[in-house]
Each structure stands twice: as C-alpha cells, then as structure tokens.
Design a protein around this motif. Structure first.
Motif, PDB file in Angstrom:
ATOM      1  N   ASP A 302     -49.274 -12.011 -41.498  1.00 61.90           N
ATOM      2  CA  ASP A 302     -49.274 -11.547 -42.510  1.00 61.90           C
ATOM      3  C   ASP A 302     -47.901 -11.123 -43.222  1.00 61.90           C
ATOM      4  OD1 ASP A 302     -52.005 -11.328 -42.975  1.00 61.90           O
ATOM      5  OD2 ASP A 302     -52.297  -9.334 -41.884  1.00 61.90           O
ATOM      6  N   LEU A 303     -46.872 -10.637 -42.136  1.00 60.50           N
ATOM      7  CA  LEU A 303     -45.538 -10.505 -42.629  1.00 60.50           C
ATOM      8  C   LEU A 303     -44.716 -11.921 -42.982  1.00 60.50           C
ATOM      9  CD1 LEU A 303     -42.800  -8.863 -42.882  1.00 60.50           C
ATOM     10  CD2 LEU A 303     -42.650  -9.298 -40.569  1.00 60.50           C
ATOM     11  N   MET A 304     -45.234 -12.946 -42.311  1.00 60.39           N
ATOM     12  CA  MET A 304     -44.323 -13.940 -42.734  1.00 60.39           C
ATOM     13  C   MET A 304     -45.013 -14.361 -44.205  1.00 60.39           C
ATOM     14  SD  MET A 304     -42.370 -14.690 -40.489  1.00 60.39           S
ATOM     15  CE  MET A 304     -42.010 -16.093 -41.173  1.00 60.39           C
ATOM     16  N   THR A 305     -46.316 -14.267 -44.358  1.00 63.71           N
ATOM     17  CA  THR A 305     -46.980 -14.792 -45.536  1.00 63.71           C
ATOM     18  C   THR A 305     -46.228 -14.187 -46.760  1.00 63.71           C
ATOM     19  OG1 THR A 305     -49.109 -15.127 -44.547  1.00 63.71           O
ATOM     20  CG2 THR A 305     -48.893 -14.624 -47.053  1.00 63.71           C
ATOM     21  N   LEU A 306     -45.980 -12.855 -46.558  1.00 64.73           N
ATOM     22  CA  LEU A 306     -45.198 -12.130 -47.652  1.00 64.73           C
ATOM     23  C   LEU A 306     -43.779 -12.386 -47.970  1.00 64.73           C
ATOM     24  CD1 LEU A 306     -46.555  -8.489 -46.906  1.00 64.73           C
ATOM     25  CD2 LEU A 306     -46.896  -9.644 -48.878  1.00 64.73           C
ATOM     26  N   LEU A 307     -43.004 -12.699 -46.604  1.00 62.12           N
ATOM     27  CA  LEU A 307     -41.750 -13.443 -46.879  1.00 62.12           C
ATOM     28  C   LEU A 307     -41.580 -14.631 -47.343  1.00 62.12           C
ATOM     29  CD1 LEU A 307     -40.580 -12.342 -43.078  1.00 62.12           C
ATOM     30  CD2 LEU A 307     -39.719 -11.307 -45.152  1.00 62.12           C
ATOM     31  N   THR A 308     -42.532 -15.398 -47.049  1.00 58.40           N
ATOM     32  CA  THR A 308     -42.569 -16.864 -47.401  1.00 58.40           C
ATOM     33  C   THR A 308     -43.091 -16.895 -49.067  1.00 58.40           C
ATOM     34  OG1 THR A 308     -43.445 -17.713 -45.523  1.00 58.40           O
ATOM     35  CG2 THR A 308     -43.428 -19.062 -47.128  1.00 58.40           C
ATOM     36  N   VAL A 309     -43.950 -16.206 -49.466  1.00 61.94           N
ATOM     37  CA  VAL A 309     -44.294 -16.001 -51.003  1.00 61.94           C
ATOM     38  C   VAL A 309     -42.958 -15.571 -51.632  1.00 61.94           C
ATOM     39  CG1 VAL A 309     -45.711 -14.626 -52.538  1.00 61.94           C
ATOM     40  CG2 VAL A 309     -46.774 -15.459 -50.424  1.00 61.94           C
ATOM     41  N   MET A 310     -42.317 -14.704 -51.313  1.00 61.75           N
ATOM     42  CA  MET A 310     -41.379 -14.057 -51.984  1.00 61.75           C
ATOM     43  C   MET A 310     -39.954 -14.582 -52.009  1.00 61.75           C
ATOM     44  SD  MET A 310     -42.772 -11.823 -53.602  1.00 61.75           S
ATOM     45  CE  MET A 310     -41.478 -11.075 -54.465  1.00 61.75           C
ATOM     46  N   LYS A 311     -39.605 -15.674 -51.064  1.00 60.77           N
ATOM     47  CA  LYS A 311     -38.393 -16.105 -50.801  1.00 60.77           C
ATOM     48  C   LYS A 311     -37.895 -17.168 -51.812  1.00 60.77           C
ATOM     49  CE  LYS A 311     -39.658 -20.502 -48.168  1.00 60.77           C
ATOM     50  NZ  LYS A 311     -39.053 -21.200 -49.206  1.00 60.77           N
ATOM     51  N   GLY A 312     -38.627 -17.805 -52.683  1.00 57.42           N
ATOM     52  CA  GLY A 312     -38.357 -18.709 -53.567  1.00 57.42           C
ATOM     53  C   GLY A 312     -38.641 -18.622 -54.932  1.00 57.42           C
ATOM     54  N   ILE A 313     -39.130 -17.392 -55.570  1.00 54.54           N
ATOM     55  CA  ILE A 313     -39.695 -17.430 -56.765  1.00 54.54           C
ATOM     56  C   ILE A 313     -38.492 -16.868 -57.742  1.00 54.54           C
ATOM     57  CG2 ILE A 313     -42.155 -17.466 -56.128  1.00 54.54           C
ATOM     58  CD1 ILE A 313     -42.283 -14.358 -56.140  1.00 54.54           C
ATOM     59  N   PRO A 314     -38.459 -17.157 -58.783  1.00 51.53           N
ATOM     60  CA  PRO A 314     -37.456 -16.570 -59.914  1.00 51.53           C
ATOM     61  C   PRO A 314     -38.134 -15.339 -60.253  1.00 51.53           C
ATOM     62  CG  PRO A 314     -38.661 -18.445 -60.676  1.00 51.53           C
ATOM     63  CD  PRO A 314     -39.081 -18.434 -59.257  1.00 51.53           C
ATOM     64  N   LEU A 315     -37.092 -14.626 -60.693  1.00 56.99           N
ATOM     65  CA  LEU A 315     -37.346 -13.185 -61.579  1.00 56.99           C
ATOM     66  C   LEU A 315     -38.269 -13.869 -62.994  1.00 56.99           C
ATOM     67  CD1 LEU A 315     -34.348 -11.145 -61.031  1.00 56.99           C
ATOM     68  CD2 LEU A 315     -36.425 -11.075 -59.692  1.00 56.99           C
ATOM     69  N   ALA A 316     -39.123 -12.913 -63.536  1.00 54.54           N
ATOM     70  CA  ALA A 316     -39.316 -11.980 -62.749  1.00 54.54           C
ATOM     71  C   ALA A 316     -40.899 -12.228 -62.092  1.00 54.54           C
ATOM     72  CB  ALA A 316     -39.829 -10.689 -63.858  1.00 54.54           C
ATOM     73  N   TYR A 317     -42.137 -11.837 -62.914  1.00 52.67           N
ATOM     74  CA  TYR A 317     -43.208 -11.869 -62.166  1.00 52.67           C
ATOM     75  C   TYR A 317     -43.749 -13.525 -62.206  1.00 52.67           C
ATOM     76  CZ  TYR A 317     -48.211 -11.568 -61.043  1.00 52.67           C
ATOM     77  OH  TYR A 317     -49.451 -11.661 -60.289  1.00 52.67           O
ATOM     78  N   ASN A 318     -44.478 -13.844 -60.960  1.00 53.81           N
ATOM     79  CA  ASN A 318     -45.053 -15.084 -60.995  1.00 53.81           C
ATOM     80  C   ASN A 318     -46.236 -14.800 -60.419  1.00 53.81           C
ATOM     81  OD1 ASN A 318     -42.633 -17.357 -61.228  1.00 53.81           O
ATOM     82  ND2 ASN A 318     -41.764 -15.629 -60.590  1.00 53.81           N
ATOM     83  N   LYS A 319     -47.268 -15.839 -60.704  1.00 58.71           N
ATOM     84  CA  LYS A 319     -48.607 -15.687 -60.134  1.00 58.71           C
ATOM     85  C   LYS A 319     -48.788 -15.718 -58.590  1.00 58.71           C
ATOM     86  CE  LYS A 319     -53.106 -15.388 -61.129  1.00 58.71           C
ATOM     87  NZ  LYS A 319     -53.461 -14.435 -62.006  1.00 58.71           N
ATOM     88  N   ASP A 320     -47.777 -16.414 -58.024  1.00 56.43           N
ATOM     89  CA  ASP A 320     -47.430 -16.422 -56.276  1.00 56.43           C
ATOM     90  C   ASP A 320     -47.837 -14.978 -55.979  1.00 56.43           C
ATOM     91  OD1 ASP A 320     -45.481 -18.014 -58.042  1.00 56.43           O
ATOM     92  OD2 ASP A 320     -45.406 -19.149 -55.833  1.00 56.43           O
ATOM     93  N   MET A 321     -47.374 -13.879 -56.446  1.00 59.28           N
ATOM     94  CA  MET A 321     -47.000 -12.585 -56.199  1.00 59.28           C
ATOM     95  C   MET A 321     -48.624 -12.211 -55.964  1.00 59.28           C
ATOM     96  SD  MET A 321     -43.924 -11.486 -58.195  1.00 59.28           S
ATOM     97  CE  MET A 321     -43.950  -9.796 -57.800  1.00 59.28           C
ATOM     98  N   GLN A 322     -49.605 -12.756 -56.412  1.00 62.88           N
ATOM     99  CA  GLN A 322     -51.073 -12.369 -56.335  1.00 62.88           C
ATOM    100  C   GLN A 322     -51.268 -12.181 -54.789  1.00 62.88           C
ATOM    101  OE1 GLN A 322     -54.218 -13.338 -59.121  1.00 62.88           O
ATOM    102  NE2 GLN A 322     -54.919 -14.505 -57.697  1.00 62.88           N
ATOM    103  N   GLU A 323     -50.676 -13.422 -54.093  1.00 63.66           N
ATOM    104  CA  GLU A 323     -50.962 -13.458 -52.706  1.00 63.66           C
ATOM    105  C   GLU A 323     -50.442 -12.247 -51.998  1.00 63.66           C
ATOM    106  OE1 GLU A 323     -52.420 -16.393 -51.203  1.00 63.66           O
ATOM    107  OE2 GLU A 323     -53.108 -16.277 -53.299  1.00 63.66           O
ATOM    108  N   ASP A 324     -49.640 -11.381 -52.607  1.00 62.27           N
ATOM    109  CA  ASP A 324     -49.320  -9.950 -51.784  1.00 62.27           C
ATOM    110  C   ASP A 324     -50.342  -9.218 -51.277  1.00 62.27           C
ATOM    111  OD1 ASP A 324     -50.210  -9.118 -54.058  1.00 62.27           O
ATOM    112  OD2 ASP A 324     -48.117  -7.919 -54.647  1.00 62.27           O
ATOM    113  N   LYS A 325     -51.274  -9.328 -52.112  1.00 61.58           N
ATOM    114  CA  LYS A 325     -52.404  -8.008 -51.575  1.00 61.58           C
ATOM    115  C   LYS A 325     -53.414  -8.419 -50.563  1.00 61.58           C
ATOM    116  CE  LYS A 325     -52.918  -8.096 -55.968  1.00 61.58           C
ATOM    117  NZ  LYS A 325     -51.678  -8.292 -56.483  1.00 61.58           N
TER     118      LYS A 325
END
Length: 457
Positions: A302-325
């Motif tokens: 789960d930690l690796m998922t969050l790190l991977t989701v966030m590592k390459g997305i530009p500011l600001a919000y992106n739909k990738d961030m739905q994967e955080d929950k």
C-alpha cells in the motif's frame, strides 16, 4: 446524478462509469463529508454568501441524511460516482434549490482532501488506542516474567543471558516510537485545512477559511491552494508509520512462531489463537502470528502504491489521486485487524519458563561474564577473550558447560581463576548485575515497564 454534466451531450458509458466510480471505497467517508458540508454551509451563511434560510434547510437535510445512513434507512447508491455526488444529490432531492447552493465556492478537489484528512484522523486515533492496549499487555507480561532467564540471541545463535521481560520490552520501545510517529503524522495532517482551496485556485467569494479550519479541528487553513488539493504526503506518511508498525509486528510474530516450535518450546499459544491441521491431528499451528507476518507485505505494498501514484503527476489534482483511498484505507484496516488479533494472543500465551532457563544453560551465553571475571582480575580484555574462547572449545570437546567445567581445567588455561568464578558466571547473577540503563536486570525491567504504564495512563 453527475456534478459535471453541463459540458457533455451524452451519458457516460456504463463500463467507463464503473471504472471511474469511487463510491465502493469512498463511501466510508460519508460522515466526514457531511460534517465538512455542514461547516461549509454555516460559513457561507455567516459570510452572507447564502441565506440563513438556505443554511437551515441544508443543515436539517444533511442531519437527516446522516441519521438515515446510520440507521440503515438510507442506502448509499452503488451507482453513484462518489460519496460527495451521492450526498449532494440526495440533499438536493430533499430540499431543492438550497441543496444546489451548498457547493458554492467549493470543489470536489478540496472537498475530498478535507474528507480524507478527517477520516484518517479518526483512523489514526483508533490505531493509537490499539497500540496503547498492546503496550499495556507487554508491560504486564514484562513485569510477570522480569526474572525469567532466557538466552538472548544474535544471528539466531545464543549470545548472552537476558530475562524474558527485557526481551518483551524491546518491542515495547519499538511500539512507543510507532505511537510517536502516528501522532506526529496526524499533527502535520491536521495543521492545514484544504477547504477553500477550490479546484486549485481558491475562490473569488469572500469566504472565511479560518472559521472552517478551526471548526473542523485544524490549526489553520492551508497557505497555498494548489498544495491544498494536490498534497497526499499525509497519506504516505501515515502509510509509512503503519508499515513500520507492521515491521515490528512481523518481527515479533516471527519470534512467536519460533518460540512455539518443538525446537524451542518457549511458549504455547492459547487454543483460541491457534489452529489445527486437516490431516495431522497432533498439530497446533500459530496461524495468527503467521498471518500477521504475511499481512505486513500487504501494508508495504500500500505504501509503494501511494509513492508510485504520487511520484510523477504534475500539479494540481489528477484523477490518479483517486487511487490514494484504496491504498491508505487498506493499510489502516490491515494494521487494525492485525493489532486486534495480536494483543489478546500475547496476553493469553503460556510461557514455559523452565524451557527458557534450560536453553540459557546451554550455548555458553555466560562466556562474556567469564572473560569479565578475568578482566576484574587485571587481565586485558582481549587476552581474557582469548582464554575464554579456549575454555569454550575445551567444554565442547568434553561435552561440558562453563558451569560444570572443573576449576583445575580453568587454572590449567589461566591461573587467575578461583572458586569465585562459579558465582560470577551464574546466569541469575549475570542478568542481575546488568543494572546499567537499558540493561536486562529484573529491577530495570520492572522500573521501565512501570514508567511506560504511567506515561500511558
């Protein structure tokens, strides 16, 4: 109902809607979503952005929705896009145009950033409580077994004598640091309220962000609207803290599994926390400990998922961030489930003290004390080390221990030995003399366990 239909001329494809929807996992935030909306509506009315009548209708409607969800009268629609859409749609259905005014000066981007923080604040509190319960059990067991001598290990080889209580308190120290990490992570998460950040650029309405932040339990509003909606490092930080907890639980579980084995026989788990075999009637398996050990990898993932989701997305919000929950909720739920099973398992285990003492008697774990005896007689430590090593080799050759090796054999290697040696290498004396801060002396164990209990109470 979709909150974004004005731009579009046709309905979203059913399969696309299923793929896009987050209601299956974000519905657990319904209470926090309603709380945030109520505070937002109160602020809008206080600023004159909506009328008092609208505020009253919105608050009454939201309270009704919350009550009906909790008593089961209102079922969350699994076809809704997300929990925010469902609640706003249900509110509008009940109170009409006033419900449509709720979203004034707000975006789902700052709304979900708020809901997630509020939800995780509750979840962190729950894990903190569970860790404190585990620490209480550890301290109780450490006191109970503060004088039970056992081998301490390095490289999984018997090394030096300790007491079982001291070994247990090693994990207590780890879990105390885990407590501190979680509390620190929560403090940082709750220092800046994202509500009012809008989609990314704030709002032209004269909102009072300080009012909403303080009412919702934050130190103040976030100072950058882009950061307010695009930040998920609080999820990463909490997931990291949970991963370290799982490392500690996994290491502890590994030792429990070893201690239960026939080769060690240091402890026996209660039948309520063990399982059997479908074919081997003699088996009593430490499945709970094994599952905790196994589930640690899930939280790390789960930690690796969050790190991977966030590592390459530009500011600001992106739909990738739905994967955080899904990732952070799974990490929280898994850690809580493991703690729920682990604490009573530890509380009810039977400790086979005689087997621990017997294991301590073998393996020459008092060899360092034998060398220290010579140091106290004036021999340099390196020379004392070499002499003791020769004596260990002699014991192995003669199938003896340092306690049973005759004095004349000692004197043949080094004439500084005398009868006092046997007192010096007595295992109970070995641990009782280790009174330095952090040492395994029984009174040290009792004192430290009491300190921890007092800090927790």
């Amino acid at each position: 109902m979709k909150l974004w239909t004005g731009r579009f001329s046709k309905e979203i494809d059913k399969k696309t809607n299923d793929f896009n929807s987050s209601i299956s996992f974000d519905q657990r935030m319904y209470k926090e979503d309603i709380t945030g909306s109520m505070v937002h509506a109160t602020m809008l009315a206080a600023q004159g952005i909506i009328s008092k009548k609208d505020e009253e209708q919105i608050l009454k409607g939201l309270k009704g929705i919350l009550e009906e969800i909790e008593n089961g009268k209102l079922v969350i629609d699994p076809e809704a896009e997300d929990i925010h859409t469902f609640i706003e749609g249900e509110l509008t259905k009940r109170i009409g145009d006033a419900g449509k005014r709720l979203h004034t000066s707000r975006s789902r981007n700052d709304q979900v950033a708020l809901d997630l923080r509020l939800t995780l604040a509750h979840e962190v509190n729950a894990v903190v409580t569970q860790l404190e319960e585990l620490l209480v059990v550890l301290c109780k067991q450490a006191k109970k077994y503060s004088d039970v001598v056992m081998p301490g290990y390095t490289h999984l080889q018997r090394a030096q004598p300790i007491v079982f209580g001291h070994h247990l308190l090693a994990y207590a120290e780890m879990f105390l640091r885990d407590l501190s990490r979680l509390k620190d992570a929560k403090s940082r998460m709750m220092n800046a309220c994202p509500l009012g950040s809008g989609a990314l650029a704030g709002t032209t309405y004269d909102i009072d962000r300080n009012m909403t932040a303080k009412t919702l339990g934050f130190d103040g509003p976030s100072q950058n609207s882009i950061d307010g909606v695009s930040d998920r490092d609080f999820c990463i930080e909490i997931s990291s803290a949970l991963s370290i907890i799982m490392v500690h639980l996994s290491r502890f579980s590994e030792e429990i599994i070893l201690w239960c084995s026939y080769e060690f026989q240091f402890i026996e788990l209660d039948d309520a926390f063990s399982t059997g075999s479908s074919i081997m009637p003699q088996k009593k398996n430490p499945d709970i400990a094994e599952l905790v050990r196994g589930k640690s990898g899930r939280v790390f993932g789960d930690l690796m998922t969050l790190l991977t989701v966030m590592k390459g997305i530009p500011l600001a919000y992106n739909k990738d961030m739905q994967e955080d929950k899904e990732a952070i909720f799974d990490a929280v739920d898994t850690a809580k489930m493991c703690l729920t099973a682990f604490t009573p398992m530890l509380d009810t285990m039977k400790v086979k003290t005689e087997n621990m003492r017997k294991a301590a008697a073998g393996g020459f774990i008092n060899a360092t004390d034998c060398a220290d005896f010579l140091v106290n007689k004036g021999l340099p430590f390196r020379d004392a080390y070499k002499v003791t090593g020769e004596l260990v080799a002699l014991c192995i050759e003669k199938n003896l221990t340092l306690e049973t090796l005759p004095l004349e054999e000692y004197k043949a290697v080094c004439d500084l030995f005398d009868e006092d040696l046997y007192t010096a290498i007595n295992l109970e004396k070995c641990v009782n003399d280790r009174t330095c801060i952090g040492g395994p002396a029984p009174q040290n164990v009792i004192n430290r366990a009491t300190e921890i209990e007092n800090d927790l109470s």
